[in-house]
Design an enzyme around this catalytic site. Sequence first.
Site, PDB file in Angstrom:
ATOM      1  N   TYR A 188      -2.223  -1.774  10.269  1.00 58.08           N
ATOM      2  CA  TYR A 188      -2.311  -1.493   8.801  1.00 58.08           C
ATOM      3  C   TYR A 188      -0.970  -1.164   8.199  1.00 58.08           C
ATOM      4  CZ  TYR A 188      -3.923  -1.195   4.029  1.00 58.08           C
ATOM      5  OH  TYR A 188      -4.232  -1.256   2.751  1.00 58.08           O
ATOM      6  N   SER A 235       0.787  -1.400  -0.097  1.00 53.50           N
ATOM      7  CA  SER A 235      -0.005   0.100  -0.041  1.00 53.50           C
ATOM      8  C   SER A 235       0.736   1.228   0.076  1.00 53.50           C
ATOM      9  CB  SER A 235      -0.721   0.155   1.317  1.00 53.50           C
ATOM     10  OG  SER A 235      -1.560   1.147   1.363  1.00 53.50           O
TER      11      SER A 235
HETATM   12  P1  NAD Z   1     -11.685  -6.116  -0.453  1.00 52.94           P
HETATM   13  O1  NAD Z   1     -12.303  -5.806   0.832  1.00 52.94           O
HETATM   14  O2  NAD Z   1     -12.270  -5.535  -1.713  1.00 52.94           O
HETATM   15  O3  NAD Z   1     -11.073  -7.595  -0.859  1.00 52.94           O
HETATM   16  C1  NAD Z   1     -10.682  -8.296   0.197  1.00 52.94           C
HETATM   17  C2  NAD Z   1     -10.500  -9.713  -0.363  1.00 52.94           C
HETATM   18  O4  NAD Z   1      -9.591 -10.283   0.798  1.00 52.94           O
HETATM   19  C3  NAD Z   1     -11.642 -10.401  -0.417  1.00 52.94           C
HETATM   20  O5  NAD Z   1     -11.535 -11.404  -1.362  1.00 52.94           O
HETATM   21  C4  NAD Z   1     -12.136 -11.028   0.822  1.00 52.94           C
HETATM   22  O6  NAD Z   1     -12.722 -12.424   0.939  1.00 52.94           O
HETATM   23  C5  NAD Z   1     -10.557 -11.569   1.467  1.00 52.94           C
HETATM   24  N1  NAD Z   1     -10.366 -11.803   2.701  1.00 52.94           N
HETATM   25  C6  NAD Z   1     -10.694 -11.103   3.763  1.00 52.94           C
HETATM   26  N2  NAD Z   1     -10.466 -11.473   4.874  1.00 52.94           N
HETATM   27  C7  NAD Z   1      -9.549 -12.850   4.621  1.00 52.94           C
HETATM   28  C8  NAD Z   1      -8.976 -13.864   5.189  1.00 52.94           C
HETATM   29  N3  NAD Z   1      -8.907 -13.812   6.766  1.00 52.94           N
HETATM   30  N4  NAD Z   1      -8.644 -14.827   4.485  1.00 52.94           N
HETATM   31  C9  NAD Z   1      -8.596 -14.884   3.193  1.00 52.94           C
HETATM   32  N5  NAD Z   1      -9.203 -13.927   2.430  1.00 52.94           N
HETATM   33  C10 NAD Z   1      -9.737 -12.861   3.232  1.00 52.94           C
HETATM   34  O7  NAD Z   1     -10.277  -5.296  -0.236  1.00 52.94           O
HETATM   35  P2  NAD Z   1      -9.181  -4.530  -1.333  1.00 52.94           P
HETATM   36  O8  NAD Z   1      -9.526  -3.073  -1.210  1.00 52.94           O
HETATM   37  O9  NAD Z   1      -9.440  -5.212  -2.713  1.00 52.94           O
HETATM   38  O10 NAD Z   1      -8.112  -4.774  -0.631  1.00 52.94           O
HETATM   39  C11 NAD Z   1      -6.963  -5.968  -1.140  1.00 52.94           C
HETATM   40  C12 NAD Z   1      -5.721  -5.503  -0.940  1.00 52.94           C
HETATM   41  O11 NAD Z   1      -5.181  -4.340  -1.258  1.00 52.94           O
HETATM   42  C13 NAD Z   1      -5.647  -5.643   0.470  1.00 52.94           C
HETATM   43  O12 NAD Z   1      -4.220  -6.233   0.985  1.00 52.94           O
HETATM   44  C14 NAD Z   1      -5.334  -4.000   0.757  1.00 52.94           C
HETATM   45  O13 NAD Z   1      -4.807  -3.766   2.178  1.00 52.94           O
HETATM   46  C15 NAD Z   1      -4.634  -3.513  -0.262  1.00 52.94           C
HETATM   47  N6  NAD Z   1      -4.941  -2.013  -0.483  1.00 52.94           N
HETATM   48  C16 NAD Z   1      -6.062  -1.579  -0.915  1.00 52.94           C
HETATM   49  C17 NAD Z   1      -6.244  -0.506  -1.118  1.00 52.94           C
HETATM   50  C18 NAD Z   1      -7.646   0.475  -1.452  1.00 52.94           C
HETATM   51  O14 NAD Z   1      -7.542   1.670  -1.508  1.00 52.94           O
HETATM   52  N7  NAD Z   1      -8.640  -0.484  -1.721  1.00 52.94           N
HETATM   53  C19 NAD Z   1      -5.205   0.574  -1.162  1.00 52.94           C
HETATM   54  C20 NAD Z   1      -3.961  -0.033  -0.811  1.00 52.94           C
HETATM   55  C21 NAD Z   1      -3.657  -1.552  -0.269  1.00 52.94           C
END
Ligand code: NAD
Length: 278
Positions: free
Chosen positions: A173, A160
């Site tokens: 986080y 991130s």
């Molecule tokens: P999201 O909530 O849309 O998806 C999360 C996914 O992780 C889902 O498929 C969910 O089922 C799965 N998940 C949650 N808990 C779990 C567990 N205990 N075991 C297995 N799977 C699990 O989230 P996102 O925004 O797509 O985030 C995905 C990644 O990107 C994360 O690591 C997040 O930190 C990172 N990220 C997101 C953003 C953002 O702005 N959305 C920014 C930077 C980094």
Amino acid sequence: MLDQPLATPAHHATGDQRPLAGRIALVTGSSSGIGLGIARALARAGAGVMLNGLEAPEKVAGLVEQVAQDCGTRAAYAAADLSQPSAVAALVAETEARLGPVDILVNNAGVQHVAPLESFPPAKWDLILALNLSAVFHASRAVFAGMKQRGFGRIINIASAHGLVASPYKSAYVAAKHGIVGLTKVIALEGAEFGVTANAICPGYVWTPLVEKQIDDQAKAHGISREEVVKKVFLQKQPTGRFATVEEMGALAAFLATPAGASITGTALPVDGGWTAQ
Ligand code: NAD
């Protein structure tokens, strides 16, 4: 872990459009958001993909079928709670049994919790460290020997912008994401002479359920409205003035997995609209 039949392709593209043909990818947390965007991009480039998430298989059956049909490749799904180390190892084993050895591992599953340090729940700290950081170690460890032996591997960790800089109220986080950036460098050094690369992608704000769910907590922690959270907390960070997209994350991950990505290793690549340039 729950099983579901393999979804099979409807059509195939050929040649350079499918530089990942014959490769097998495991994308954790790919039933939604960034992980799903990356799974789609890898599949379009020709890779067979194991999707994963917390959802029961029947809830995502249509999605898995779609990835296979749209992309013309093999796709499967396994539910697993990756905050449990044994579930991470079992997911890798299931992927190898159903699709084949993992060539591309995308460690993407992650959760967020927003609260001031003094009231941050210790159980949330433990969960975020277990899922967002330790699962990256356990999954990478499980695929690494095979990748080294076969002389090819791509480990792509979704960190991130919070792996590079901090924001208030995100202690667990930010700690976990900084940890991913360090771990990625170590994996890169250990894999370098074996054709195994490791990189961290550092997204800025991307509009996904993870961000949507933060709005109320952010509004409470900062004492502002939901609209102000979007403007003053999220988009104020990004000079582009817009959310990054899951397609942008997918395109970068797919590029890193191609032969053209062979010398890119040990990096933390911001895809954040200029956030961390400031
Ligand atoms: P999201 O909530 O849309 O998806 C999360 C996914 O992780 C889902 O498929 C969910 O089922 C799965 N998940 C949650 N808990 C779990 C567990 N205990 N075991 C297995 N799977 C699990 O989230 P996102 O925004 O797509 O985030 C995905 C990644 O990107 C994360 O690591 C997040 O930190 C990172 N990220 C997101 C953003 C953002 O702005 N959305 C920014 C930077 C980094």
